[in-house]
Enzyme design. Structure first.
Site, PDB file in Angstrom:
ATOM      1  N   GLY A  15       0.794  -1.229   0.000  1.00  0.00           N
ATOM      2  CA  GLY A  15       0.000   0.000   0.000  1.00  0.00           C
ATOM      3  C   GLY A  15       0.823   1.273   0.000  1.00  0.00           C
ATOM      4  O   GLY A  15       0.320   2.337   0.379  1.00  0.00           O
ATOM      5  N   SER A  16       2.080   1.218  -0.474  1.00  0.00           N
ATOM      6  CA  SER A  16       2.874   2.452  -0.446  1.00  0.00           C
ATOM      7  C   SER A  16       2.334   3.483  -1.441  1.00  0.00           C
ATOM      8  O   SER A  16       2.379   4.692  -1.171  1.00  0.00           O
ATOM      9  CB  SER A  16       4.356   2.160  -0.694  1.00  0.00           C
ATOM     10  N   ASN A  17       1.805   3.034  -2.570  1.00  0.00           N
ATOM     11  CA  ASN A  17       1.195   3.999  -3.503  1.00  0.00           C
ATOM     12  C   ASN A  17      -0.096   4.578  -2.931  1.00  0.00           C
ATOM     13  O   ASN A  17      -0.394   5.755  -3.112  1.00  0.00           O
ATOM     14  CB  ASN A  17       0.953   3.345  -4.862  1.00  0.00           C
ATOM     15  N   ARG A  68     -14.622 -15.261 -11.681  1.00  0.00           N
ATOM     16  CA  ARG A  68     -14.117 -13.921 -11.346  1.00  0.00           C
ATOM     17  C   ARG A  68     -15.268 -12.954 -11.030  1.00  0.00           C
ATOM     18  O   ARG A  68     -15.223 -12.183 -10.089  1.00  0.00           O
ATOM     19  CB  ARG A  68     -13.312 -13.385 -12.527  1.00  0.00           C
ATOM     20  N   ASN A 110      -4.616   2.555 -13.508  1.00  0.00           N
ATOM     21  CA  ASN A 110      -3.668   1.587 -12.953  1.00  0.00           C
ATOM     22  C   ASN A 110      -2.251   2.145 -13.034  1.00  0.00           C
ATOM     23  O   ASN A 110      -1.940   2.953 -13.905  1.00  0.00           O
ATOM     24  CB  ASN A 110      -3.735   0.274 -13.758  1.00  0.00           C
ATOM     25  N   HIS A 112       1.753   0.688 -13.265  1.00  0.00           N
ATOM     26  CA  HIS A 112       2.497  -0.540 -13.564  1.00  0.00           C
ATOM     27  C   HIS A 112       3.994  -0.235 -13.520  1.00  0.00           C
ATOM     28  O   HIS A 112       4.444   0.768 -14.075  1.00  0.00           O
ATOM     29  CB  HIS A 112       2.098  -1.058 -14.951  1.00  0.00           C
ATOM     30  N   GLU A 145     -10.096  -3.760 -21.255  1.00  0.00           N
ATOM     31  CA  GLU A 145     -10.437  -5.156 -20.977  1.00  0.00           C
ATOM     32  C   GLU A 145      -9.254  -6.120 -21.112  1.00  0.00           C
ATOM     33  O   GLU A 145      -9.397  -7.309 -20.880  1.00  0.00           O
ATOM     34  CB  GLU A 145     -11.616  -5.592 -21.855  1.00  0.00           C
ATOM     35  N   GLU A 177       7.060   6.119  -8.748  1.00  0.00           N
ATOM     36  CA  GLU A 177       5.612   5.878  -8.647  1.00  0.00           C
ATOM     37  C   GLU A 177       4.959   6.850  -7.668  1.00  0.00           C
ATOM     38  O   GLU A 177       3.900   7.418  -7.975  1.00  0.00           O
ATOM     39  CB  GLU A 177       5.351   4.437  -8.180  1.00  0.00           C
TER      40      GLU A 177
HETATM   41  C1  GAR Z   1       3.689  -1.176  -7.383  1.00  0.00           C
HETATM   42  O1  GAR Z   1       5.026  -1.163  -7.771  1.00  0.00           O
HETATM   43  C2  GAR Z   1       2.780  -1.274  -8.597  1.00  0.00           C
HETATM   44  O2  GAR Z   1       3.294  -0.624  -9.722  1.00  0.00           O
HETATM   45  C3  GAR Z   1       2.729  -2.773  -8.806  1.00  0.00           C
HETATM   46  O3  GAR Z   1       2.615  -3.295  -7.505  1.00  0.00           O
HETATM   47  C4  GAR Z   1       3.360  -2.462  -6.613  1.00  0.00           C
HETATM   48  C5  GAR Z   1       2.506  -2.207  -5.380  1.00  0.00           C
HETATM   49  O4  GAR Z   1       3.246  -1.577  -4.385  1.00  0.00           O
HETATM   50  N1  GAR Z   1       1.639  -3.160  -9.653  1.00  0.00           N
HETATM   51  C6  GAR Z   1       1.710  -4.145 -10.557  1.00  0.00           C
HETATM   52  O5  GAR Z   1       2.698  -4.849 -10.711  1.00  0.00           O
HETATM   53  C7  GAR Z   1       0.462  -4.325 -11.396  1.00  0.00           C
HETATM   54  N2  GAR Z   1       0.703  -5.182 -12.522  1.00  0.00           N
HETATM   55  P1  GAR Z   1       2.503  -0.840  -3.176  1.00  0.00           P
HETATM   56  O6  GAR Z   1       1.507  -1.853  -2.594  1.00  0.00           O
HETATM   57  O7  GAR Z   1       3.606  -0.561  -2.190  1.00  0.00           O
HETATM   58  O8  GAR Z   1       1.835   0.391  -3.699  1.00  0.00           O
END
Ligand code: GAR
Length: 193
Positions: A15-17, A68, A110, A112, A145, A177
Protein backbone atom coordinates in the site's frame (compact mmCIF):
# COMPACT_ATOMS: atom_id res chain seq x y z
CA UNK A 1 -13.80 25.79 -6.32
CA UNK A 2 -14.47 22.58 -8.32
CA UNK A 3 -15.86 19.65 -6.39
CA UNK A 4 -13.37 17.03 -5.29
CA UNK A 5 -13.98 13.66 -6.98
CA UNK A 6 -14.63 10.70 -4.73
CA UNK A 7 -12.21 7.88 -5.43
CA UNK A 8 -11.66 4.27 -4.38
CA UNK A 9 -8.17 2.81 -4.08
CA UNK A 10 -7.73 -0.92 -4.62
CA UNK A 11 -4.68 -2.67 -3.18
CA UNK A 12 -3.36 -6.17 -2.54
CA UNK A 13 -0.18 -5.62 -0.54
CA UNK A 14 2.04 -3.00 1.03
CA UNK A 15 0.00 0.00 0.00
CA UNK A 16 2.87 2.45 -0.45
CA UNK A 17 1.20 4.00 -3.50
CA UNK A 18 -2.07 4.24 -1.56
CA UNK A 19 -0.15 6.12 1.15
CA UNK A 20 1.45 8.46 -1.39
CA UNK A 21 -2.00 9.26 -2.81
CA UNK A 22 -3.50 9.74 0.66
CA UNK A 23 -0.64 12.07 1.64
CA UNK A 24 -1.11 14.10 -1.55
CA UNK A 25 -4.83 14.44 -0.75
CA UNK A 26 -3.98 15.61 2.78
CA UNK A 27 -1.38 18.11 1.51
CA UNK A 28 -3.80 19.44 -1.06
CA UNK A 29 -1.67 18.64 -4.11
CA UNK A 30 -4.30 16.09 -5.15
CA UNK A 31 -7.86 17.37 -5.01
CA UNK A 32 -9.74 14.15 -4.35
CA UNK A 33 -11.49 12.40 -1.48
CA UNK A 34 -10.63 8.77 -0.78
CA UNK A 35 -14.04 7.24 -0.03
CA UNK A 36 -12.89 3.67 0.38
CA UNK A 37 -9.80 1.46 0.23
CA UNK A 38 -10.55 -2.05 -1.01
CA UNK A 39 -8.43 -5.20 -0.94
CA UNK A 40 -8.79 -8.79 -2.05
CA UNK A 41 -6.60 -9.70 0.96
CA UNK A 42 -7.94 -9.01 4.47
CA UNK A 43 -4.34 -9.32 5.76
CA UNK A 44 -2.83 -6.79 3.33
CA UNK A 45 -0.54 -4.45 5.31
CA UNK A 46 -1.86 -1.54 3.25
CA UNK A 47 -5.34 -2.08 4.64
CA UNK A 48 -4.10 -1.51 8.21
CA UNK A 49 -2.25 1.60 7.09
CA UNK A 50 -5.43 2.93 5.46
CA UNK A 51 -7.49 2.24 8.59
CA UNK A 52 -4.84 4.01 10.70
CA UNK A 53 -5.31 7.04 8.46
CA UNK A 54 -9.03 6.94 9.25
CA UNK A 55 -10.01 5.78 5.77
CA UNK A 56 -12.94 3.40 5.23
CA UNK A 57 -11.68 -0.05 4.32
CA UNK A 58 -13.30 -3.11 2.78
CA UNK A 59 -11.75 -6.54 2.24
CA UNK A 60 -13.27 -9.16 0.02
CA UNK A 61 -11.18 -12.32 -0.39
CA UNK A 62 -11.57 -14.25 -3.61
CA UNK A 63 -12.88 -17.78 -3.31
CA UNK A 64 -10.76 -20.33 -5.12
CA UNK A 65 -12.63 -21.96 -7.98
CA UNK A 66 -15.35 -19.29 -8.06
CA UNK A 67 -15.89 -17.27 -11.25
CA UNK A 68 -14.12 -13.92 -11.35
CA UNK A 69 -17.49 -12.16 -11.66
CA UNK A 70 -18.69 -13.86 -8.47
CA UNK A 71 -15.61 -12.82 -6.58
CA UNK A 72 -15.94 -9.27 -7.84
CA UNK A 73 -19.64 -8.85 -7.02
CA UNK A 74 -19.15 -7.66 -3.40
CA UNK A 75 -16.45 -5.24 -4.55
CA UNK A 76 -18.67 -3.76 -7.25
CA UNK A 77 -21.42 -3.34 -4.68
CA UNK A 78 -19.02 -1.58 -2.28
CA UNK A 79 -17.83 0.72 -5.07
CA UNK A 80 -21.39 1.60 -6.04
CA UNK A 81 -22.40 2.19 -2.41
CA UNK A 82 -19.40 4.47 -1.96
CA UNK A 83 -20.52 6.50 -4.99
CA UNK A 84 -17.02 6.87 -6.37
CA UNK A 85 -16.31 8.42 -9.73
CA UNK A 86 -12.80 6.97 -10.13
CA UNK A 87 -11.21 3.63 -9.19
CA UNK A 88 -7.47 3.79 -8.61
CA UNK A 89 -5.60 0.49 -8.74
CA UNK A 90 -2.45 0.69 -6.61
CA UNK A 91 -0.84 -2.72 -6.58
CA UNK A 92 -4.13 -4.59 -7.00
CA UNK A 93 -2.85 -7.95 -8.18
CA UNK A 94 -6.06 -9.61 -9.36
CA UNK A 95 -7.02 -9.29 -13.02
CA UNK A 96 -10.37 -7.54 -13.36
CA UNK A 97 -13.00 -9.24 -15.51
CA UNK A 98 -14.22 -7.51 -18.69
CA UNK A 99 -17.61 -7.08 -17.05
CA UNK A 100 -16.02 -5.25 -14.08
CA UNK A 101 -14.22 -2.95 -16.50
CA UNK A 102 -17.44 -2.35 -18.46
CA UNK A 103 -19.24 -1.41 -15.23
CA UNK A 104 -16.88 1.59 -14.83
CA UNK A 105 -15.85 2.36 -18.42
CA UNK A 106 -12.83 4.64 -18.69
CA UNK A 107 -12.94 5.25 -14.94
CA UNK A 108 -10.32 2.77 -13.72
CA UNK A 109 -6.67 3.85 -13.52
CA UNK A 110 -3.67 1.59 -12.95
CA UNK A 111 0.02 1.98 -12.21
CA UNK A 112 2.50 -0.54 -13.56
CA UNK A 113 6.21 -0.83 -12.70
CA UNK A 114 7.53 -0.92 -16.29
CA UNK A 115 7.26 1.03 -19.52
CA UNK A 116 4.23 -0.66 -21.09
CA UNK A 117 3.86 -2.36 -23.49
CA UNK A 118 7.19 -3.78 -22.22
CA UNK A 119 7.06 -6.19 -19.30
CA UNK A 120 3.35 -6.53 -18.54
CA UNK A 121 2.25 -8.92 -15.78
CA UNK A 122 2.85 -9.49 -12.10
CA UNK A 123 6.70 -9.61 -12.12
CA UNK A 124 7.60 -6.60 -14.23
CA UNK A 125 10.69 -5.54 -12.26
CA UNK A 126 12.18 -9.05 -12.23
CA UNK A 127 11.35 -9.51 -15.90
CA UNK A 128 13.12 -6.27 -16.88
CA UNK A 129 16.24 -7.29 -14.93
CA UNK A 130 16.25 -10.79 -16.39
CA UNK A 131 15.87 -9.40 -19.90
CA UNK A 132 19.02 -7.29 -19.34
CA UNK A 133 17.15 -4.03 -20.05
CA UNK A 134 19.21 -0.83 -19.72
CA UNK A 135 16.17 1.03 -18.54
CA UNK A 136 12.65 0.34 -17.41
CA UNK A 137 10.19 2.66 -15.68
CA UNK A 138 6.65 3.38 -14.62
CA UNK A 139 3.38 3.64 -16.56
CA UNK A 140 0.06 5.13 -15.46
CA UNK A 141 -2.81 4.14 -17.71
CA UNK A 142 -6.57 3.80 -18.04
CA UNK A 143 -7.64 0.17 -17.68
CA UNK A 144 -9.35 -1.54 -20.58
CA UNK A 145 -10.44 -5.16 -20.98
CA UNK A 146 -6.90 -6.44 -21.59
CA UNK A 147 -4.21 -7.01 -18.94
CA UNK A 148 -1.85 -4.05 -18.30
CA UNK A 149 -3.31 -2.36 -21.34
CA UNK A 150 -5.26 0.79 -22.17
CA UNK A 151 -4.64 4.48 -22.95
CA UNK A 152 -1.37 5.66 -21.40
CA UNK A 153 -1.58 8.80 -19.26
CA UNK A 154 2.05 9.09 -18.15
CA UNK A 155 5.36 7.26 -18.32
CA UNK A 156 8.73 7.89 -16.72
CA UNK A 157 11.99 6.06 -17.30
CA UNK A 158 14.13 4.52 -14.58
CA UNK A 159 17.67 3.44 -15.50
CA UNK A 160 18.85 -0.05 -14.59
CA UNK A 161 22.32 0.31 -13.06
CA UNK A 162 25.12 -2.28 -12.79
CA UNK A 163 24.60 -4.76 -9.93
CA UNK A 164 20.94 -3.75 -9.51
CA UNK A 165 18.91 -6.39 -7.72
CA UNK A 166 15.15 -6.66 -7.78
CA UNK A 167 15.10 -4.84 -4.41
CA UNK A 168 17.40 -1.95 -5.35
CA UNK A 169 15.60 -1.37 -8.64
CA UNK A 170 12.20 -1.60 -6.91
CA UNK A 171 13.20 1.17 -4.48
CA UNK A 172 13.94 3.58 -7.37
CA UNK A 173 10.78 2.54 -9.24
CA UNK A 174 8.67 3.13 -6.15
CA UNK A 175 10.19 6.59 -5.68
CA UNK A 176 9.02 7.49 -9.18
CA UNK A 177 5.61 5.88 -8.65
CA UNK A 178 4.96 7.83 -5.45
CA UNK A 179 5.60 11.11 -7.28
CA UNK A 180 4.10 10.26 -10.69
CA UNK A 181 0.81 8.67 -9.57
CA UNK A 182 -0.62 11.56 -7.49
CA UNK A 183 0.55 14.11 -10.09
CA UNK A 184 -1.05 12.18 -12.98
CA UNK A 185 -4.30 11.67 -11.06
CA UNK A 186 -4.51 15.41 -10.36
CA UNK A 187 -4.14 16.09 -14.11
CA UNK A 188 -6.67 13.41 -14.99
CA UNK A 189 -9.28 14.64 -12.51
CA UNK A 190 -8.85 18.35 -13.08
CA UNK A 191 -7.34 18.99 -16.50
CA UNK A 192 -8.20 17.85 -19.98
CA UNK A 193 -6.08 15.01 -21.24
C1 GAR B 1 3.69 -1.18 -7.38
O1 GAR B 1 5.03 -1.16 -7.77
C2 GAR B 1 2.78 -1.27 -8.60
O2 GAR B 1 3.29 -0.62 -9.72
C3 GAR B 1 2.73 -2.77 -8.81
O3 GAR B 1 2.62 -3.29 -7.50
C4 GAR B 1 3.36 -2.46 -6.61
C5 GAR B 1 2.51 -2.21 -5.38
O4 GAR B 1 3.25 -1.58 -4.39
N1 GAR B 1 1.64 -3.16 -9.65
C6 GAR B 1 1.71 -4.14 -10.56
O5 GAR B 1 2.70 -4.85 -10.71
C7 GAR B 1 0.46 -4.33 -11.40
N2 GAR B 1 0.70 -5.18 -12.52
P1 GAR B 1 2.50 -0.84 -3.18
O6 GAR B 1 1.51 -1.85 -2.59
O7 GAR B 1 3.61 -0.56 -2.19
O8 GAR B 1 1.84 0.39 -3.70
Amino acid sequence: MPEKPKIAIMISGTGSNMEAIASACRRGSLDAVISIVISDDPGAPGLKKAARRGLAVFASPYEKGAAREENEAPIIEALKNAGVSWIVLAGYMKILSPSFVRTFPGRIVNIHPALLPSFPGAHAIKDALEAGADFTGVTVHIVDEYVDHGPILAQEEVAVIPNDTEDTLAVRIHEVEHRLYPKTLQQLFHEDY
